[in-house]
Scaffold this active site. Structure first.
Site, PDB file in Angstrom:
ATOM      1  N   GLU A   1       0.875  -1.180   0.000  1.00 52.42           N
ATOM      2  CA  GLU A   1       0.000   0.000   0.000  1.00 52.42           C
ATOM      3  C   GLU A   1       0.902   1.215   0.000  1.00 52.42           C
ATOM      4  O   GLU A   1       1.924   1.244   0.712  1.00 52.42           O
ATOM      5  CB  GLU A   1      -0.908   0.021   1.230  1.00 52.42           C
ATOM      6  CG  GLU A   1      -1.746   1.290   1.338  1.00 52.42           C
ATOM      7  CD  GLU A   1      -2.568   1.348   2.622  1.00 52.42           C
ATOM      8  OE1 GLU A   1      -3.068   0.289   3.069  1.00 52.42           O
ATOM      9  OE2 GLU A   1      -2.701   2.453   3.199  1.00 52.42           O
TER      10      GLU A   1
ATOM     11  N   GLU B   1      -1.815  11.723   3.894  1.00 51.22           N
ATOM     12  CA  GLU B   1      -2.939  11.588   4.805  1.00 51.22           C
ATOM     13  C   GLU B   1      -2.819  12.673   5.863  1.00 51.22           C
ATOM     14  O   GLU B   1      -1.721  13.132   6.193  1.00 51.22           O
ATOM     15  CB  GLU B   1      -2.930  10.235   5.504  1.00 51.22           C
ATOM     16  CG  GLU B   1      -3.006   9.032   4.595  1.00 51.22           C
ATOM     17  CD  GLU B   1      -2.938   7.733   5.382  1.00 51.22           C
ATOM     18  OE1 GLU B   1      -3.991   7.099   5.560  1.00 51.22           O
ATOM     19  OE2 GLU B   1      -1.829   7.376   5.829  1.00 51.22           O
TER      20      GLU B   1
END
Length: 309
Positions: A158, A163
């Site tokens: 991933e 974020e």
């Protein structure tokens, strides 16, 4: 997005003083400027579930205009406080049914992805965005493997481009100073399938105490064989290499290590979403979810993908 589970490995090459001087080497191959009145479904698909993202998140993801729309040249992803019922399983599960309404949650939002419409092996990925703020918000721009060649998450990897959680709340890393949360995060997930997954990454603060929720900033990631680099507004703040990541499978006690720079040597697709709560978010800063701050919006000006020709 799966930041809480597993073991963190704090290994990176720090490069905050450098800029993306080699940007001119990349050629534009895909983009969405969010012009017009509709989300381009030739580029994006919506997830539709109340699964919780694998992190105990509090939202159901819908494909309604209430939760995602284009207006004035911007993509709006909106998290709202409202009860909604939907599927218990994630969209790609073999037993997923869209008409399942077995789970009810207190929030709705949207999660969009380019899977089978935009899938890339290596490239430069740019997103100009303005994040939401407040305790319980979790905006993310990230990538997942399209083919899951090395197995279930996170053996196939991933890539978290950027974020941010709980912006504007007291920074949980410096509670004694009452410093406000302004960090963004860039992370890789790899190793074995959960629960033996690993992750490593770095956070970054904008200069002069700027908040990523106050204005738009350019977040970029450059992914090349054996190396991945993170940038904010042209500042290169982190690098990870295949010397520190890996992919392993464990079958009947026999551990096999994938060759080369696995798992980051297969095609991935993009995701954009705004989650509400979740393990990492609710254990950080003021903890929990402040329901009084909703609705909140994650605004995207554009998404651009470049590759070297």
């Amino acid at each position: 997005m799966f930041i809480v589970l597993g073991v963190v490995v704090l290994v990176w090459v720090y490069a905050a003083a450098k800029t993306d001087e080699n940007k001119h080497d990349w050629q534009l191959v895909w983009h969405d400027e969010f012009i017009g009145e509709q989300i381009d479904l030739n580029k994006w698909s919506f997830e539709y579930n109340c699964y919780g993202g694998g992190n105990n998140e509090r939202q159901c993801y819908t494909d309604r205009r209430d939760n995602a729309y284009v207006e004035n040249g911007l993509l709006h992803i909106v998290a709202k406080q409202e009860q909604y019922s939907g599927p218990a399983l994630k969209d790609d599960h073999l037993l997923y049914r869209r008409d399942d309404v077995s789970v009810t949650k207190a929030f709705t939002s949207a999660r969009m992805r380019t899977v089978y419409k935009g899938d890339w092996l290596y490239g430069r990925f740019e997103v100009k965005a303005k994040f939401p703020q407040g305790q319980g918000t979790w905006g993310a721009v990230w990538m997942l493997p399209t083919d899951w060649h090395y197995g279930e998450w996170s053996a196939s990897g991933e890539i978290d481009i950027v974020e941010a959680i709980n912006l504007g709340v007291v920074d949980s890393s410096q509670p004694a100073t009452s410093k406000i949360e302004t960090r963004v995060h860039g992370t890789l997930h790899y190793g074995q399938p959960w629960p033996n997954n690993l992750y490593s990454g770095r956070s970054f603060r904008l200069p002069n105490n700027q908040s990523p929720a106050a204005d738009f900033h350019l977040y970029a990631l450059e992914w090349e064989p054996g190396e991945i680099r993170w940038y904010v507004d042209g500042t290169h703040y982190a690098t990870q290499t295949s010397k520190t990541w890996f992919s392993e499978s464990d079958k009947d006690g026999l551990v096999t290590v994938a060759k080369g720079d696995a798992p980051f040597n297969r095609r991935f697709h993009l995701l954009l979403n705004l989650a509400v709560g979740g393990d990492w978010v609710e254990k950080s800063n003021a903890q929990g979810v402040n329901t009084a701050i909703f609705p909140q919006q994650f605004l995207i000006d554009y998404v651009r993908v470049y590759q070297k020709q």
